[in-house]
Enzyme design. Sequence first.
Site: not given
Ligand SMILES: *Cc1c(COP(=O)(O)O)cnc(C)c1O
Length: 371
Positions: A35, A130, A256
């Site tokens: 993702k 969630r 800055y």
């Molecule tokens: C993003 C995600 C993962 C992977 O999580 P990591 O902590 O990056 O390994 C696994 N399961 C779901 C449902 C996710 O949304």
Amino acid sequence: MPRPIAATIHTAALHHNLERVRQAAPDAKVWAVVKANAYGHGIERAYEGLRGADGFALLDLAEAERVRHLGWRGPILLLEGVFEPRDLELCSRLGLWHAVHCDEQIDMLAAHKTQVPHRVFLKMNSGMNRLGFTPQRFRAAWARLNALPQVDEISFMTHFSDADGPRGVAHQLAVFNTAAQDLPGERTLSNSAATLRHAADARVRADWVRAGIALYGSAPDYPEHTATHWGMRPTMTLATRLIATQQLQAGDTVGYGSRFTAEGPLLIGVAACGYADGYPRHCDTGTPVLVNGIRTRLVGRVSMDMITVDLTPLQQAGVAAGFGAEVTLWGQASNGTVLGVDEVAAAAGTVSWELLTALAQRVPVSVDGNA
Ligand SMILES: *Cc1c(COP(=O)(O)O)cnc(C)c1O
């Protein structure tokens, strides 16, 4: 000439990290979570290193199309399922498996006209609050799905809130196992943290693990453990060059807000990297950075296009560091020294997930076959 900043994706490191995940969960299949454009690496660029996975898991249908377009014929899982009815048409056409976490998604399936029944992953809310059906409503959701001709195999998933910390996974595991007990089908529970920390328990690794950040060379439980501890190698190097130096005297300030004041004579370098490249503005004096592979620190505030770094450690090592010197923001320097993205994220008060996925569009990215 373009600005000297560039990111490099290390194919061999992706491959290596995938193997490490497999070692942590030997009898489980591995979803490579890609993702957010493979955590900022680029799906197309990460594909070669991750194609040894058993499946790809993601959220966005356009990203699923890109994975299919790369020639992937194996499983693809939509971790949040579909968002509107016509998404199901794409699932049918591309053979996508999808999570089902709410009644509305079951309604959409029930109304969907398809020749090909879908493989779905029924999601339980085992405490994260969630997505997913509560344990009380889980069986009813399963029964509804099971009765639909549009549905083929039903698998089960849940997600842990504390796999990286002291609360652990036991409380959610118990909830999940009680509610899903005798339901037939594959199970997937673990993200990277659960896979690395808790997968000795066969019920935690289950049939599939869902590995994200570990594949991208980060420790999911930093600073308790480092990527090196877990045997993970950096998969993204963000590097640039010095475009100027300044010789400061005692009392001179930098950048800055004059956030940094030199206590005595100090040689600093100005590197072509700023928050518009995705380098966090929250990094302050002391954030680690490599110049010509030697570890030093940021001084002063991060600007949009520049940062300033202390060159004292290079002078002490007798290493020249002037215009054009290599600056590694995270990843691996030319001399092999590694600066973990976890360390930089911690200095910014955030996590590596955010830094990797926030790499800015303007940074050119290339792929390197060697780690
Ligand atoms: C993003 C995600 C993962 C992977 O999580 P990591 O902590 O990056 O390994 C696994 N399961 C779901 C449902 C996710 O949304």
